[in-house]
Motif scaffolding. Structure first.
Motif, PDB file in Angstrom:
ATOM      1  N   THR A 124       0.865  -1.165   0.000  1.00  0.00           N
ATOM      2  CA  THR A 124       0.000   0.000   0.000  1.00  0.00           C
ATOM      3  C   THR A 124       0.908   1.223   0.000  1.00  0.00           C
ATOM      4  O   THR A 124       1.779   1.349   0.863  1.00  0.00           O
ATOM      5  CB  THR A 124      -0.898   0.015   1.251  1.00  0.00           C
ATOM      6  OG1 THR A 124      -1.702  -1.167   1.234  1.00  0.00           O
ATOM      7  CG2 THR A 124      -1.796   1.234   1.264  1.00  0.00           C
TER       8      THR A 124
ATOM      9  N   TRP B  24      -2.720   4.079  -2.801  1.00  0.00           N
ATOM     10  CA  TRP B  24      -2.901   3.054  -3.836  1.00  0.00           C
ATOM     11  C   TRP B  24      -2.482   1.686  -3.291  1.00  0.00           C
ATOM     12  O   TRP B  24      -1.600   1.607  -2.431  1.00  0.00           O
ATOM     13  CB  TRP B  24      -2.018   3.347  -5.052  1.00  0.00           C
ATOM     14  CG  TRP B  24      -2.362   4.569  -5.822  1.00  0.00           C
ATOM     15  CD1 TRP B  24      -3.110   4.654  -6.947  1.00  0.00           C
ATOM     16  CD2 TRP B  24      -1.939   5.920  -5.538  1.00  0.00           C
ATOM     17  NE1 TRP B  24      -3.188   5.962  -7.383  1.00  0.00           N
ATOM     18  CE2 TRP B  24      -2.485   6.760  -6.538  1.00  0.00           C
ATOM     19  CE3 TRP B  24      -1.172   6.503  -4.541  1.00  0.00           C
ATOM     20  CZ2 TRP B  24      -2.277   8.130  -6.560  1.00  0.00           C
ATOM     21  CZ3 TRP B  24      -0.966   7.880  -4.553  1.00  0.00           C
ATOM     22  CH2 TRP B  24      -1.517   8.671  -5.550  1.00  0.00           C
ATOM     23  N   ARG B  25      -3.065   0.666  -3.826  1.00  0.00           N
ATOM     24  CA  ARG B  25      -2.561  -0.694  -3.643  1.00  0.00           C
ATOM     25  C   ARG B  25      -1.780  -1.005  -4.906  1.00  0.00           C
ATOM     26  O   ARG B  25      -2.324  -0.935  -6.028  1.00  0.00           O
ATOM     27  CB  ARG B  25      -3.721  -1.671  -3.451  1.00  0.00           C
ATOM     28  CG  ARG B  25      -3.293  -3.068  -3.020  1.00  0.00           C
ATOM     29  CD  ARG B  25      -2.742  -3.083  -1.624  1.00  0.00           C
ATOM     30  NE  ARG B  25      -2.460  -4.434  -1.133  1.00  0.00           N
ATOM     31  CZ  ARG B  25      -1.631  -4.699  -0.147  1.00  0.00           C
ATOM     32  NH1 ARG B  25      -1.001  -3.709   0.485  1.00  0.00           N
ATOM     33  NH2 ARG B  25      -1.426  -5.939   0.254  1.00  0.00           N
ATOM     34  N   VAL B  26      -0.508  -1.313  -4.742  1.00  0.00           N
ATOM     35  CA  VAL B  26       0.376  -1.464  -5.898  1.00  0.00           C
ATOM     36  C   VAL B  26       0.802  -2.924  -6.021  1.00  0.00           C
ATOM     37  O   VAL B  26       1.242  -3.538  -5.043  1.00  0.00           O
ATOM     38  CB  VAL B  26       1.621  -0.565  -5.758  1.00  0.00           C
ATOM     39  CG1 VAL B  26       2.501  -0.669  -6.993  1.00  0.00           C
ATOM     40  CG2 VAL B  26       1.206   0.884  -5.532  1.00  0.00           C
TER      41      VAL B  26
ATOM     42  N   SER C 218      -1.598  -0.337 -10.300  1.00  0.00           N
ATOM     43  CA  SER C 218      -1.858   0.434  -9.086  1.00  0.00           C
ATOM     44  C   SER C 218      -3.341   0.742  -9.014  1.00  0.00           C
ATOM     45  O   SER C 218      -3.916   1.257  -9.964  1.00  0.00           O
ATOM     46  CB  SER C 218      -1.032   1.715  -9.085  1.00  0.00           C
ATOM     47  OG  SER C 218      -1.300   2.477 -10.234  1.00  0.00           O
TER      48      SER C 218
ATOM     49  N   PRO D 215      -6.242   2.744  -7.051  1.00  0.00           N
ATOM     50  CA  PRO D 215      -6.452   3.818  -6.080  1.00  0.00           C
ATOM     51  C   PRO D 215      -7.427   3.398  -4.989  1.00  0.00           C
ATOM     52  O   PRO D 215      -8.473   2.813  -5.269  1.00  0.00           O
ATOM     53  CB  PRO D 215      -7.016   4.965  -6.924  1.00  0.00           C
ATOM     54  CG  PRO D 215      -7.527   4.334  -8.154  1.00  0.00           C
ATOM     55  CD  PRO D 215      -6.774   3.081  -8.378  1.00  0.00           C
TER      56      PRO D 215
ATOM     57  N   HIS E 239      -8.433   9.132  -1.997  1.00  0.00           N
ATOM     58  CA  HIS E 239      -7.871  10.406  -2.421  1.00  0.00           C
ATOM     59  C   HIS E 239      -8.512  11.488  -1.578  1.00  0.00           C
ATOM     60  O   HIS E 239      -9.726  11.595  -1.513  1.00  0.00           O
ATOM     61  CB  HIS E 239      -8.127  10.651  -3.912  1.00  0.00           C
ATOM     62  CG  HIS E 239      -7.428  11.865  -4.420  1.00  0.00           C
ATOM     63  ND1 HIS E 239      -8.098  13.002  -4.795  1.00  0.00           N
ATOM     64  CD2 HIS E 239      -6.112  12.139  -4.564  1.00  0.00           C
ATOM     65  CE1 HIS E 239      -7.217  13.913  -5.171  1.00  0.00           C
ATOM     66  NE2 HIS E 239      -6.014  13.413  -5.043  1.00  0.00           N
TER      67      HIS E 239
ATOM     68  N   GLU F 192     -10.416   1.369 -10.068  1.00  0.00           N
ATOM     69  CA  GLU F 192      -9.566   2.169 -10.942  1.00  0.00           C
ATOM     70  C   GLU F 192     -10.375   3.182 -11.732  1.00  0.00           C
ATOM     71  O   GLU F 192      -9.990   4.331 -11.867  1.00  0.00           O
ATOM     72  CB  GLU F 192      -8.824   1.254 -11.914  1.00  0.00           C
ATOM     73  CG  GLU F 192      -7.371   1.130 -11.599  1.00  0.00           C
ATOM     74  CD  GLU F 192      -6.681   0.262 -12.611  1.00  0.00           C
ATOM     75  OE1 GLU F 192      -5.471   0.324 -12.640  1.00  0.00           O
ATOM     76  OE2 GLU F 192      -7.346  -0.482 -13.356  1.00  0.00           O
TER      77      GLU F 192
END
Lengths: 269, 480
Positions: free
Chosen positions: A69, A91-93, A103, A105, A108, B107
């Motif tokens: 994360t 983000w979870r990458v 990635s 999101p 935000h 996304e």
């Protein structure tokens, strides 16, 4: 009371000390060991740098996939000089060798009074963490000058502190700083950087507070935090005179495998 | 003394010892556990609270290794320094979100296509004021970027513009990356292929007519692919462009001064089909770079000219302690085949001999060398002038020598020499510079005030000039 009296009596009854230094009796040491001069080859700075380059390369190549994360934060100077949130993205990458990255999101958030969301994060599949080892890659050795500034014995780990600075005065626009190197694996575990001169004096007055931290997860050293403190030359609208950037990484899973479906959405790299 | 009394005395002595050890620093040794000789005091090592040297400290974090606790102590000081921005990420709800929601839908909710647009302006005597807009859509590192510019020349009454597609593979900075750029359009360039139009030159022309450069219009398409790593940059490309001569259309400038150069040296009208390659290599374990650039134009592909233009450069950056840096640079170039003003080699001006009027000499071949010493001290500080460190001024001194020889692409007499020029063709100079480093647009670049004067029996010319350049200005900049 009895104990105090006894102690005083013992003290007063003791014979007068002989002139010269007095040695306390060691009640836990019953043998004397004569000093032995130990000679051993010392690891030179060049050898340390070679091993760091190899250690970082090994660290990089040992990772097949990585999930974490990642949060990107920007803070600005608010009323009364207090730093307050300007913008945050989380983000979870997902990364997998050789070139897969995605990635997603998660959140935000804008700070009080902020209307424009300018944040863009571009994650690459690379797990090399160049922000940590840029000055210690083999190709960078000719660009920086290195000095051992300290050693810390921490448990079974010998941690070297090595300072680096640009080799020529023309490269003062490059960062200088200190790294902490765990010599068990010859991996950089922490870095503090700054600039001798502002790289962009028209806008940035001072940039000498840049901290990079790593953490150990699943037998690998990975980024934990990258924090930056910037004093601006002139106050900027909606920002003020000081701004902070932060990248924080958490909830890692390294080399545990990633469901291939994660990377199969339309447009995924 | 009875045994009971012995124990009491020992207890009293122990109390005294503990009274002292209560003030032992946190990094005191801790037998049986980690021994820490760090001069940095990790906050999380609560060693001072121990009751004896064999026991674990009260409240110690035994779930983490000594190294983790050591780093944790340093991290604590980072927390105090940075404040709220260093606080852990609140991840509550993320796990549930990732479990229940579809990744695509997450996304899509925040998917945005990066876009950017900016106004631009330039000025030269063959176009006059030229203003327009640049715009881009997308990111080079993701799906790619579409970009372009459109502008209007108010004196020449022409539209100029260019559309481009750009794609990058690899990180934006550092590491190894590939950049592919393809585009088409119409734009104004300089006649000298080794120089690019700059904002400073446009400002000089606009403010007081100080513009010695000559310009050419190029209409057509270009494609280039570049691979860049810390030690090697290789670029290959192709172009098909119509190169057209330009004429001076305005003598206006803000100050109303007469133009330094009125005539624009005309290019030859020619359709150029050209393949090109450029390689810049950082020599191993050294501070030296070698660059070789080749441009090969062919008539077989429908071009009007056929030539091979080769340019080599050698440049170094040698640190002299903390006081100065020595920068030696040398270039050699030659054009074989059809020689035109737009593929010849030019001498004079900020990029070569600064004491000679820019682009005042041209030929089929050129050799040039410069040795420049960049001082590190702030000159204002040296002469005790109070100022902000943001306005530090640096100095540099240089000696340089160069020559062009062979055929004259403008039709004048040839200058003697074959592989190397006649001694009489050489010009030499010396000079100094005062410099300011603004950090933009190039972090390594200097805004410089240069003064140079010719040396030698027939070289008495002197010039001053203002330019923005990087110390290694004989190497071509990478694609951005």
């Amino acid at each position: 009371m009895h104990a105090i009296t006894l102690s005083l009596m013992l003290t007063l009854a003791a014979p007068a000390p002989a002139p010269g230094p007095t040695l306390a009796t060691e009640d836990t040491m019953h043998t004397e060991v004569s000093p032995v001069l130990v000679t051993a080859p010392r690891v030179t700075l060049d050898e340390i740098l070679d091993r760091v380059a190899a250690g970082e390369a090994r660290r990089d190549s040992a990772m097949h996939d990585q999930v974490c994360t990642a949060a990107l934060r920007v803070y600005r100077q608010g009323h009364g000089g207090q730093m307050q949130l300007m913008e945050e993205g989380v983000w979870r990458v997902y990364k997998q060798r050789p070139d897969l990255v995605r990635s997603v999101p998660l959140r935000h958030e804008l700070g009080p009074g902020v209307k424009d969301d300018d944040m863009q994060a571009d994650f690459t599949p690379d797990m090399g963490e160049r922000i940590v080892d840029f000055a210690f890659q083999p190709s960078a050795r000719r660009d920086f000058r290195y000095t051992i500034v300290g050693r810390d014995l921490v448990g079974g780990h010998l941690v070297y502190r090595i300072q680096f600075e640009p080799r020529t005065t023309l490269d003062d626009v490059r960062p200088r700083g200190v790294v902490w190197i765990d010599t068990n694996e010859f991996v950089i575990v922490r870095e503090e950087m700054g600039f001798a001169r502002s790289p962009v004096p028209l806008f940035i007055r001072q940039l000498d507070g840049l901290v990079v931290e790593r953490q150990r997860v699943d037998e690998q050293w990975v980024l934990r935090r990258v924090l930056m403190d910037i004093d601006l030359t002139v106050p900027m609208p909606h920002v003020g005179r000081r701004i902070q950037f932060g990248m924080l990484f958490d909830d890692y899973a390294v080399n545990r495998g990633i469901d291939p479906a994660v990377f199969t959405r339309p447009g995924a790299k | 003394v009875t045994g009971a009394r012995r124990r009491a005395a020992l207890a009293l002595a122990l109390v005294g010892v503990l009274g002292v050890t209560a003030f032992v620093p946190a990094h005191a040794q801790w037998r049986g556990e980690d021994s820490d000789t760090s001069r940095v005091t990790p906050d999380t090592l609560a060693a001072h609270a121990r009751r004896d040297s064999l026991a674990r400290p009260a409240g110690a974090d035994t779930t983490r290794s000594p190294l983790e606790r050591f780093l944790g102590g340093l991290a604590d000081s980072t927390d105090r320094r940075f404040g709220a921005i260093a606080a852990p990420v609140d991840t509550s709800g993320f796990a549930a979100m990732l479990m229940t929601a579809n990744l695509d839908s997450l996304e899509r909710a925040q998917r945005r296509v990066p876009r950017d647009f900016n106004p631009w302006w330039r000025f030269d005597r063959t176009v006059g004021d030229e203003a327009g807009l640049t715009a881009s859509l997308g990111a080079m590192g993701r799906t790619g970027q579409l970009g372009g510019s459109l502008g209007y020349g108010f004196s020449s009454k022409e539209w100029f513009g260019r559309g481009e597609a750009r794609k990058r593979w690899g990180p934006p900075e550092g590491g190894t990356r590939w950049v592919l750029v393809g585009g088409a359009g119409r734009e104004i360039g300089t006649l000298d292929r080794d120089r690019d139009p700059t904002l400073l030159v446009a400002l000089g022309a606009f403010l007081h007519g100080a513009d010695w450069q000559s310009y050419v219009r190029r209409d057509g398409a270009r494609l280039s692919l570049e691979r860049e790593s810390p030690t090697l940059r290789v670029r290959v490309g192709a172009r098909s462009e119509l190169e057209s001569p330009r004429a001076t259309v305005t003598e206006w400038n803000l100050a109303g001064d007469p133009l330094q150069v009125v005539e624009n040296t005309p290019a030859r009208l020619a359709r150029v089909r050209e393949l090109g390659a450029l390689g810049t290599w950082r020599l191993p374990w050294s501070a030296w770079w070698i660059e070789v650039g080749v441009r090969h134009a062919m008539k077989t592909l429908g071009g009007d000219v056929a030539y091979t233009r080769v340019r080599t450069a050698l440049a170094g950056k040698l640190g002299l302690g903390r006081l100065a840096t020595l920068v030696p640079q040398a270039t050699y170039g030659r054009t074989e085949g059809d020689l035109e003003p737009q593929n010849g080699f030019w001498l004079g001006g900020s990029t070569t001999l600064r004491s000679i009027t820019p682009d005042s000499e041209t030929g089929r071949r050129r050799a040039f060398g410069r040795l420049e010493l960049f001082g590190a001290p702030d000159l204002l500080q040296v002469v005790h002038i109070p100022h902000s460190p943001l306005f530090a001024v640096y100095g540099a001194a240089q000696v340089a020598s160069g020559a062009v020889w062979g055929d004259d692409p403008l039709g004048g007499p040839s200058t003697p020499g074959h592989a190397w020029p006649d001694p009489a063709a050489w010009h030499s100079e010396t000079g100094f510079s005062l410099m300011y480093r603004p950090g933009i647009p190039e972090p390594e670049g200097f805004l410089r005030f240069d003064w140079a004067t010719g040396v030698g029996p027939d070289s008495h010319h002197s010039r001053w000039s203002i330019q923005f350049s990087t110390p290694l200005d004989q190497l071509r900049p990478p694609l951005r």
